[in-house]
Design an enzyme around this catalytic site. Structure first.
Site, PDB file in Angstrom:
ATOM      1  N   ASP A 235      24.505  34.303  15.250  1.00 43.49           N
ATOM      2  CA  ASP A 235      24.773  32.873  15.332  1.00 43.49           C
ATOM      3  C   ASP A 235      26.260  32.598  15.491  1.00 43.49           C
ATOM      4  O   ASP A 235      27.100  33.493  15.333  1.00 43.49           O
ATOM      5  CB  ASP A 235      24.276  32.175  14.059  1.00 43.49           C
TER       6      ASP A 235
ATOM      7  N   TYR B 123      23.420  44.320   7.868  1.00 45.84           N
ATOM      8  CA  TYR B 123      24.472  43.311   7.782  1.00 45.84           C
ATOM      9  C   TYR B 123      25.215  43.436   6.453  1.00 45.84           C
ATOM     10  O   TYR B 123      24.674  43.955   5.466  1.00 45.84           O
ATOM     11  CB  TYR B 123      23.878  41.902   7.863  1.00 45.84           C
TER      12      TYR B 123
END
EC number: 5.4.99.12
Length: 293
Positions: free
Chosen positions: A66, A127
């Site tokens: 994003d 992540y």
């Protein structure tokens, strides 16, 4: 038409890119309307320029990050005409480095093994989310990659709460729904550690992620860490299966895609086929999504 049975068009070579970027000035990975700067758009433009091609070669990525999310270990692939790859392969990295802006770098460009698909062959994405809770704030040199939380955080409580989220579940309560997309994922790892400098890093690994999933999970666990919610609360939200207004999606700048995992070369094609199947519960399956976070 394809000639290799793996989706690579006839006369083309599939090339794997390993890359990293600082997401601060990008409107995410995926190409958008004109005027919006994206990682995909910038790399595709640079690739078209350095190969002197009238055609734009579309990139497929392991995880669509994003706006504002960073990547250290992103992976993508592109199908180039065989003659273009033969002409430019030796100097492609250097030429791309000269064309790309400094907040995105490609570190490796090589012919991919048979059956490789950057998105569907991946078996996990890892992540890291970084948080600072020092009362004075975050080191100015780290402020673009570390979220400041103005309450002290209990890492042990966050780890206890994280254990209740591991495994295969429908993460609808922590995802922004997309039409036709499943929210079933297998969360393989979720743990927190404070380093010597006081920075708290959350490591999150799953077969795939749905939209806003990582940042929503972090938002819930931060509320446990600062004492506003009990350790059982994130698992209760998960079990409820619906978005909870108390779960905040934390800011994107603390999040970095660190690594993408792939199986052995001989298993790439099978993994790609498996990952395209839509998942359902309680029957075990494999995730087809790769959106972020």
């Amino acid at each position: 038409m394809t000639d290799d049975g793996y989706g690579v068009p006839a006369g083309r070579v599939r090339v794997r890119f390993d890359l990293s970027y600082d997401g601060a000035a990008f409107s995410g990975w995926a190409k958008q309307a004109a005027g919006r700067r994206t990682v995909q758009g910038e790399i595709e433009d640079a690739l078209r320029t350095v190969t002197r091609s009238p055609e734009t070669y579309d990139l497929t990525v392991a995880g669509r990050t994003d706006a504002g999310v960073h990547a250290r270990g992103q992976v993508a692939h592109v199908d180039l005409p065989a003659e273009v790859w033969a002409e430019h392969r030796e100097k492609l990295l250097k030429r791309l480095a000269g064309r790309l802006s400094r907040d995105v770098r490609i570190w490796r460009a090589e012919e991919a093994p048979a059956g490789f698909d950057a998105r569907f062959s991946a078996i996990w994405r890892r992540y890291a989310y970084r948080i600072g809770d020092h009362p004075g704030g975050v080191d100015p040199l780290l402020r673009g990659h570390v979220l400041w939380h103005d309450w002290p955080l209990d890492v042990a409580a966050m780890n206890e709460a994280s254990r209740g989220l591991l495994g295969e579940h429908d993460f609808a309560a922590y995802c922004k729904r997309r039409e036709g997309a499943t929210t079933i994922r297998t969360l393989q790892r979720l743990e927190w550690e404070r380093d010597a400098a006081g920075i708290i890093t959350g490591t999150v690994r799953a077969d795939a992620f749905c939209h806003n999933m990582v940042r929503s999970l972090v938002g819930a666990l931060v509320f446990v860490g600062d004492g506003h919610r009990p350790v059982e609360w994130p698992a209760r939200v998960l079990a409820a299966g619906v978005r909870d207004s108390a779960v905040h999606v934390v800011r994107p700048h603390g999040l970095t895609l660190e690594e993408v995992g792939y199986p052995a070369d001989e298993l790439l094609a099978a993994r790609s086929r498996e990952a395209r199947n839509k998942r359902s519960l309680p029957v075990l399956g494999s995730a087809g999504g790769a959106g972020c976070c």
